[in-house]
Design a protein around this motif. Structure first.
Motif, PDB file in Angstrom:
ATOM      1  N   ILE A 294       0.818  -1.207   0.000  1.00 15.43           N
ATOM      2  CA  ILE A 294       0.000   0.000   0.000  1.00 15.43           C
ATOM      3  C   ILE A 294       0.858   1.266   0.000  1.00 15.43           C
ATOM      4  N   TYR A 295       1.867   1.300   0.853  1.00 23.72           N
ATOM      5  CA  TYR A 295       2.612   2.535   1.090  1.00 23.72           C
ATOM      6  C   TYR A 295       3.912   2.640   0.310  1.00 23.72           C
ATOM      7  N   ALA A 296       4.470   1.516  -0.125  1.00 24.14           N
ATOM      8  CA  ALA A 296       5.793   1.563  -0.749  1.00 24.14           C
ATOM      9  C   ALA A 296       5.774   1.173  -2.217  1.00 24.14           C
ATOM     10  N   PHE A 297       5.256  -0.009  -2.532  1.00 22.17           N
ATOM     11  CA  PHE A 297       5.370  -0.550  -3.885  1.00 22.17           C
ATOM     12  C   PHE A 297       4.550   0.220  -4.910  1.00 22.17           C
ATOM     13  N   ARG A 298       3.686   1.152  -4.465  1.00 21.81           N
ATOM     14  CA  ARG A 298       2.900   1.952  -5.412  1.00 21.81           C
ATOM     15  C   ARG A 298       3.755   3.019  -6.081  1.00 21.81           C
ATOM     16  N   SER A 299       4.917   3.328  -5.531  1.00 21.43           N
ATOM     17  CA  SER A 299       5.807   4.343  -6.094  1.00 21.43           C
ATOM     18  C   SER A 299       6.618   3.740  -7.239  1.00 21.43           C
ATOM     19  N   GLN A 300       6.546   4.383  -8.410  1.00 24.63           N
ATOM     20  CA  GLN A 300       7.280   3.891  -9.575  1.00 24.63           C
ATOM     21  C   GLN A 300       8.785   3.960  -9.340  1.00 24.63           C
ATOM     22  N   GLU A 301       9.247   5.035  -8.713  1.00 25.57           N
ATOM     23  CA  GLU A 301      10.669   5.190  -8.416  1.00 25.57           C
ATOM     24  C   GLU A 301      11.152   4.095  -7.468  1.00 25.57           C
ATOM     25  N   LEU A 302      10.330   3.795  -6.477  1.00 22.44           N
ATOM     26  CA  LEU A 302      10.696   2.756  -5.514  1.00 22.44           C
ATOM     27  C   LEU A 302      10.667   1.374  -6.151  1.00 22.44           C
ATOM     28  N   ARG A 303       9.695   1.132  -7.021  1.00 27.55           N
ATOM     29  CA  ARG A 303       9.637  -0.173  -7.708  1.00 27.55           C
ATOM     30  C   ARG A 303      10.867  -0.375  -8.577  1.00 27.55           C
ATOM     31  N   ARG A 304      11.298   0.697  -9.258  1.00 27.11           N
ATOM     32  CA  ARG A 304      12.497   0.590 -10.089  1.00 27.11           C
ATOM     33  C   ARG A 304      13.720   0.276  -9.244  1.00 27.11           C
ATOM     34  N   THR A 305      13.823   0.935  -8.097  1.00 26.39           N
ATOM     35  CA  THR A 305      14.954   0.677  -7.204  1.00 26.39           C
ATOM     36  C   THR A 305      14.883  -0.725  -6.623  1.00 26.39           C
ATOM     37  N   LEU A 306      13.689  -1.196  -6.344  1.00 25.57           N
ATOM     38  CA  LEU A 306      13.529  -2.560  -5.838  1.00 25.57           C
ATOM     39  C   LEU A 306      14.032  -3.601  -6.832  1.00 25.57           C
ATOM     40  N   ARG A 307      13.729  -3.338  -8.110  1.00 25.16           N
ATOM     41  CA  ARG A 307      14.218  -4.262  -9.145  1.00 25.16           C
ATOM     42  C   ARG A 307      15.749  -4.279  -9.168  1.00 25.16           C
ATOM     43  N   GLU A 308      16.354  -3.098  -8.984  1.00 25.61           N
ATOM     44  CA  GLU A 308      17.815  -3.029  -8.951  1.00 25.61           C
ATOM     45  C   GLU A 308      18.369  -3.757  -7.729  1.00 25.61           C
ATOM     46  N   VAL A 309      17.673  -3.650  -6.601  1.00 22.20           N
ATOM     47  CA  VAL A 309      18.133  -4.337  -5.391  1.00 22.20           C
ATOM     48  C   VAL A 309      18.038  -5.840  -5.557  1.00 22.20           C
ATOM     49  N   VAL A 310      16.909  -6.307  -6.118  1.00 26.62           N
ATOM     50  CA  VAL A 310      16.713  -7.751  -6.307  1.00 26.62           C
ATOM     51  C   VAL A 310      17.723  -8.324  -7.274  1.00 26.62           C
ATOM     52  N   THR A 311      18.034  -7.559  -8.341  1.00 26.08           N
ATOM     53  CA  THR A 311      18.999  -8.050  -9.344  1.00 26.08           C
ATOM     54  C   THR A 311      20.442  -7.683  -8.998  1.00 26.08           C
ATOM     55  N   CYS A 312      20.615  -7.084  -7.799  1.00 26.42           N
ATOM     56  CA  CYS A 312      21.963  -6.718  -7.305  1.00 26.42           C
ATOM     57  C   CYS A 312      22.644  -5.705  -8.225  1.00 26.42           C
ATOM     58  N   SER A 313      21.878  -4.776  -8.793  1.00 27.68           N
ATOM     59  CA  SER A 313      22.444  -3.737  -9.674  1.00 27.68           C
ATOM     60  C   SER A 313      22.808  -2.517  -8.836  1.00 27.68           C
ATOM     61  N   TRP A 314      23.790  -2.644  -7.981  1.00 31.29           N
ATOM     62  CA  TRP A 314      24.201  -1.563  -7.081  1.00 31.29           C
ATOM     63  C   TRP A 314      25.177  -0.615  -7.760  1.00 31.29           C
TER      64      TRP A 314
END
Length: 314
Positions: A294-314
């Motif tokens: 509800i509060y986090a994953f609705r943000s497009q910027e945050l979702r993009r960063t989450l994908r980078e975190v999951v794929t280890c794109s630091w």
């Protein structure tokens, strides 16, 4: 599942006499009053899911400098609170299972000390989680009604003070709760705190939705066709319903349980309700799973960063 010491006592109407408890239990020992047997595996699975979700949210906010703002700091604190709810429940479950199966042998005094530490962690995380839900609602309200002055009102310094105050108040209140959990005054304070948060969120979100709906009607009166604006208004109503509905469904039964303990500890209906205590705990853990959606994953910027975190794109 074993629960923290105060909640173990809240499972039964401790402020009623022992004889009345027995009579009430006997009178309601059939049918749906038997309660609900929830396996430990379900608690464990939900706790792990919540832990992973909220850990990803915290990692994403820390990683992306574009998310270093008061709004996302509050969301990060909510994720930490929900993560602590999961960690403390998982730690307590594993601790009790090891003791029950004889894989961990400790002196009773040490067991009580560890139990109190875990209890304080759970209580503190629950109170802070509720508090940050209210803080996020206030932050959204300021964003909408004082958009031009938001950065001067919600400065980084004030955000830090707000977060520190919530954590400090949560720690103090959890200590008081663990120390005086037999007092009905403590239960009334918890109930009052929940009702305050419910009313606060209800008033703020309804006011925000009313303003958005009025704005959409003003635009639609000047433009044709207004179908898109009706869709936006409907979307706002759905979002509001989800926010308040999830909050009430996940937290309401537990606090209604507290109200019944204070008002009707020996009533047969209340005794039936007490038997579903584990279900109320499951709903609280489910809230920790749903909050990021509800509060986090609705943000497009945050979702993009989450994908980078999951794929280890630091």
């Amino acid at each position: 599942m074993s629960t923290l010491a105060p909640l173990r006592l809240l499972r039964e109407p401790w402020n009623a006499s022992e004889g009345n408890q027995s009579n009430a239990t006997v009178g309601t020992s059939s049918g749906w009053c038997q309660g609900l047997d929830i396996p430990n595996e379900l608690f464990l699975a939900l706790g792990l899911v919540s832990l992973v979700e909220n850990l990803l949210v915290v990692a994403a906010i820390l990683k992306n400098r574009n998310l270093h703002s008061p709004t996302y700091y509050f969301i990060c604190c909510l994720a930490v609170s929900d993560m602590l709810v999961s960690i403390s429940n998982l730690a307590e479950m594993l601790f009790m299972l090891l003791l029950e199966h004889g894989m961990l042998v400790m002196r009773p005094s040490i067991v009580r000390h560890m139990d109190n530490v875990i209890d304080m962690l759970i209580c503190s995380s629950v109170v802070s989680s509720l508090s940050f839900l209210g803080v996020i609602a206030v932050d959204r309200y300021i964003t909408i009604f004082y958009a031009l002055r938001y950065h001067s009102i919600m400065t980084l310094q004030r955000a830090v003070v707000t977060m520190a105050s919530v954590w400090l108040a949560s720690t103090i209140s959890s200590t008081v709760l663990i120390t005086y959990y037999h007092s009905s005054t403590i239960l009334l304070c918890l109930i009052g705190f929940f009702l305050f948060m419910l009313v606060l969120m209800l008033v703020l979100y309804i006011h925000m939705f009313t303003l958005a709906r009025h704005h959409l009607h003003s635009i639609s009166s000047q433009q044709k066709p207004p179908t898109a604006h009706r869709g936006g208004s409907l979307k706002g109503a759905v979002t509001l319903t989800i926010l308040l509905g999830v909050f009430f469904i996940c937290w309401g039964p537990f606090f209604f349980h507290l109200i019944l303990i204070v008002t009707c500890p020996t009533n047969p209906f209340c005794t039936c309700f007490f038997s579903y205590f584990n279900l109320f705990l499951i709903l609280i853990i489910c809230n920790s799973v749903i909050d990021p959606l509800i509060y986090a994953f609705r943000s497009q910027e945050l979702r993009r960063t989450l994908r980078e975190v999951v794929t280890c794109s630091w």
